[in-house]
Design a protein around this motif. Sequence first.
Motif, PDB file in Angstrom:
ATOM      1  N   ARG A   9      35.408  16.884 -50.315  1.00  0.00           N
ATOM      2  CA  ARG A   9      35.202  16.033 -51.488  1.00  0.00           C
ATOM      3  C   ARG A   9      33.710  15.716 -51.640  1.00  0.00           C
ATOM      4  N   ALA A  10      33.057  15.417 -50.535  1.00  0.00           N
ATOM      5  CA  ALA A  10      31.622  15.108 -50.590  1.00  0.00           C
ATOM      6  C   ALA A  10      30.826  16.317 -51.055  1.00  0.00           C
ATOM      7  N   LEU A  11      31.201  17.492 -50.580  1.00  0.00           N
ATOM      8  CA  LEU A  11      30.514  18.715 -50.991  1.00  0.00           C
ATOM      9  C   LEU A  11      30.772  19.009 -52.470  1.00  0.00           C
ATOM     10  N   ALA A  12      31.994  18.784 -52.923  1.00  0.00           N
ATOM     11  CA  ALA A  12      32.310  18.978 -54.346  1.00  0.00           C
ATOM     12  C   ALA A  12      31.516  17.998 -55.202  1.00  0.00           C
ATOM     13  N   ASP A  13      31.415  16.746 -54.754  1.00  0.00           N
ATOM     14  CA  ASP A  13      30.617  15.753 -55.487  1.00  0.00           C
ATOM     15  C   ASP A  13      29.141  16.153 -55.503  1.00  0.00           C
ATOM     16  N   LEU A  14      28.670  16.656 -54.373  1.00  0.00           N
ATOM     17  CA  LEU A  14      27.290  17.094 -54.258  1.00  0.00           C
ATOM     18  C   LEU A  14      26.999  18.233 -55.236  1.00  0.00           C
ATOM     19  N   GLU A  43      24.039  29.359 -50.836  1.00  0.00           N
ATOM     20  CA  GLU A  43      23.525  29.257 -49.467  1.00  0.00           C
ATOM     21  C   GLU A  43      23.020  27.836 -49.180  1.00  0.00           C
ATOM     22  N   THR A  44      22.407  27.209 -50.161  1.00  0.00           N
ATOM     23  CA  THR A  44      21.943  25.828 -49.990  1.00  0.00           C
ATOM     24  C   THR A  44      23.124  24.894 -49.767  1.00  0.00           C
ATOM     25  N   LEU A  45      24.189  25.076 -50.532  1.00  0.00           N
ATOM     26  CA  LEU A  45      25.371  24.235 -50.364  1.00  0.00           C
ATOM     27  C   LEU A  45      26.059  24.499 -49.029  1.00  0.00           C
ATOM     28  N   VAL A  46      26.022  25.736 -48.565  1.00  0.00           N
ATOM     29  CA  VAL A  46      26.577  26.044 -47.240  1.00  0.00           C
ATOM     30  C   VAL A  46      25.763  25.316 -46.172  1.00  0.00           C
ATOM     31  N   ARG A  47      24.445  25.298 -46.332  1.00  0.00           N
ATOM     32  CA  ARG A  47      23.600  24.583 -45.370  1.00  0.00           C
ATOM     33  C   ARG A  47      23.921  23.088 -45.375  1.00  0.00           C
ATOM     34  N   ALA A  48      24.181  22.542 -46.562  1.00  0.00           N
ATOM     35  CA  ALA A  48      24.548  21.123 -46.633  1.00  0.00           C
ATOM     36  C   ALA A  48      25.865  20.887 -45.906  1.00  0.00           C
ATOM     37  N   TRP A  49      26.793  21.778 -46.056  1.00  0.00           N
ATOM     38  CA  TRP A  49      28.093  21.663 -45.381  1.00  0.00           C
ATOM     39  C   TRP A  49      27.925  21.788 -43.868  1.00  0.00           C
ATOM     40  N   HIS A  51      25.351  20.890 -42.186  1.00  0.00           N
ATOM     41  CA  HIS A  51      24.554  19.762 -41.676  1.00  0.00           C
ATOM     42  C   HIS A  51      25.069  18.453 -42.284  1.00  0.00           C
ATOM     43  N   PRO A  52      26.198  17.962 -41.804  1.00  0.00           N
ATOM     44  CA  PRO A  52      26.746  16.720 -42.384  1.00  0.00           C
ATOM     45  C   PRO A  52      25.843  15.510 -42.152  1.00  0.00           C
ATOM     46  N   GLU A  53      24.936  15.610 -41.188  1.00  0.00           N
ATOM     47  CA  GLU A  53      24.016  14.485 -40.936  1.00  0.00           C
ATOM     48  C   GLU A  53      23.100  14.243 -42.135  1.00  0.00           C
ATOM     49  N   ALA A  54      22.913  15.255 -42.971  1.00  0.00           N
ATOM     50  CA  ALA A  54      22.076  15.094 -44.163  1.00  0.00           C
ATOM     51  C   ALA A  54      22.709  14.112 -45.148  1.00  0.00           C
ATOM     52  N   PHE A  55      24.030  14.011 -45.140  1.00  0.00           N
ATOM     53  CA  PHE A  55      24.712  13.071 -46.023  1.00  0.00           C
ATOM     54  C   PHE A  55      24.470  11.624 -45.596  1.00  0.00           C
ATOM     55  N   ASP A  56      24.187  11.436 -44.337  1.00  0.00           N
ATOM     56  CA  ASP A  56      24.010  10.083 -43.801  1.00  0.00           C
ATOM     57  C   ASP A  56      22.544   9.679 -43.724  1.00  0.00           C
ATOM     58  N   GLY A  57      21.681  10.409 -44.413  1.00  0.00           N
ATOM     59  CA  GLY A  57      20.244  10.136 -44.341  1.00  0.00           C
ATOM     60  C   GLY A  57      19.892   8.789 -44.923  1.00  0.00           C
ATOM     61  N   ALA A  58      18.665   8.358 -44.666  1.00  0.00           N
ATOM     62  CA  ALA A  58      18.189   7.051 -45.115  1.00  0.00           C
ATOM     63  C   ALA A  58      17.762   7.062 -46.585  1.00  0.00           C
ATOM     64  N   TYR A  59      17.797   8.199 -47.229  1.00  0.00           N
ATOM     65  CA  TYR A  59      17.341   8.296 -48.606  1.00  0.00           C
ATOM     66  C   TYR A  59      18.503   8.053 -49.565  1.00  0.00           C
ATOM     67  N   GLU A  60      18.148   7.704 -50.796  1.00  0.00           N
ATOM     68  CA  GLU A  60      19.162   7.365 -51.792  1.00  0.00           C
ATOM     69  C   GLU A  60      19.886   8.584 -52.333  1.00  0.00           C
ATOM     70  N   SER A  61      19.187   9.708 -52.446  1.00  0.00           N
ATOM     71  CA  SER A  61      19.764  10.898 -53.063  1.00  0.00           C
ATOM     72  C   SER A  61      19.589  12.097 -52.140  1.00  0.00           C
ATOM     73  N   MET A  62      20.533  13.023 -52.249  1.00  0.00           N
ATOM     74  CA  MET A  62      20.469  14.281 -51.481  1.00  0.00           C
ATOM     75  C   MET A  62      19.581  15.315 -52.182  1.00  0.00           C
ATOM     76  N   ARG A  63      19.212  15.031 -53.431  1.00  0.00           N
ATOM     77  CA  ARG A  63      18.490  16.024 -54.219  1.00  0.00           C
ATOM     78  C   ARG A  63      17.208  16.508 -53.553  1.00  0.00           C
ATOM     79  N   PRO A  64      16.331  15.644 -53.045  1.00  0.00           N
ATOM     80  CA  PRO A  64      15.111  16.159 -52.396  1.00  0.00           C
ATOM     81  C   PRO A  64      15.430  17.076 -51.211  1.00  0.00           C
ATOM     82  N   TRP A  65      16.431  16.708 -50.423  1.00  0.00           N
ATOM     83  CA  TRP A  65      16.820  17.543 -49.281  1.00  0.00           C
ATOM     84  C   TRP A  65      17.321  18.902 -49.768  1.00  0.00           C
ATOM     85  N   LEU A  66      18.160  18.909 -50.798  1.00  0.00           N
ATOM     86  CA  LEU A  66      18.693  20.158 -51.353  1.00  0.00           C
ATOM     87  C   LEU A  66      17.578  21.029 -51.920  1.00  0.00           C
ATOM     88  N   PHE A  67      16.648  20.417 -52.645  1.00  0.00           N
ATOM     89  CA  PHE A  67      15.553  21.191 -53.236  1.00  0.00           C
ATOM     90  C   PHE A  67      14.661  21.783 -52.147  1.00  0.00           C
TER      91      PHE A  67
END
Length: 189
Positions: A9-14, A43-49, A51-67
């Motif tokens: 669900r988190a990946l789909a939302d992402l 491939e970027t979305l696979v990397r996000a999947w 690395h679940p720790e990226a979802f728990d980061g201190a930043y407000e949005s995942m966008r910078p990490w994804l970019f």
Amino acid sequence: MTTTTTDERALADLQRDHGPALFHFLLGLTFGDRQRAEDLLQETLVRAWQHPEAFDGAYESMRPWLFTVGRRLAIDARRSRLARPAEVGDAVLESTPCGEDTAESAVAALDVREAVRTLSPEHRAVLVQIYFRGLSVGETAQVLGIPAGTVKSRSYYALRLLSRNLPGYSSRSSSLSSGSSAAASATAT
């Protein structure tokens, strides 16, 4: 089981929230190559999947990490393509002349020139108009002042005589009908 559902669900939302912007960004990095941009997005979305720790980061949005991940993947893919030699398909190899073709076509041109000289002037005139100047049967008939049926029969018999006068080139007589370069250079000189 619930963590898998949450991850999915988190990946789909992402993907829903950031996928279009990331795709547009990657499309620019790939110079408009949609297929590569789609591959990099996946491939970027696979990397996000992975690395679940990226979802728990201190930043407000995942966008910078994804970019950042997408940009690094694009750079790696480009370096990889530049590091290996360009791929050459079979069609390119088949159409590339080898060094022997030049000598072989020169010999063939001499043989064809000699064989064309053995034809009667009427037969030779028809072949020159149709095969070497590229005129149609009707245009040849007008230029030579003879009926179209005569043009057809003269070209038929001329090609038959050429195939007899060119031993070993019987398969080339069919290429004469398509206007081979050897035959064209033979009558041009």
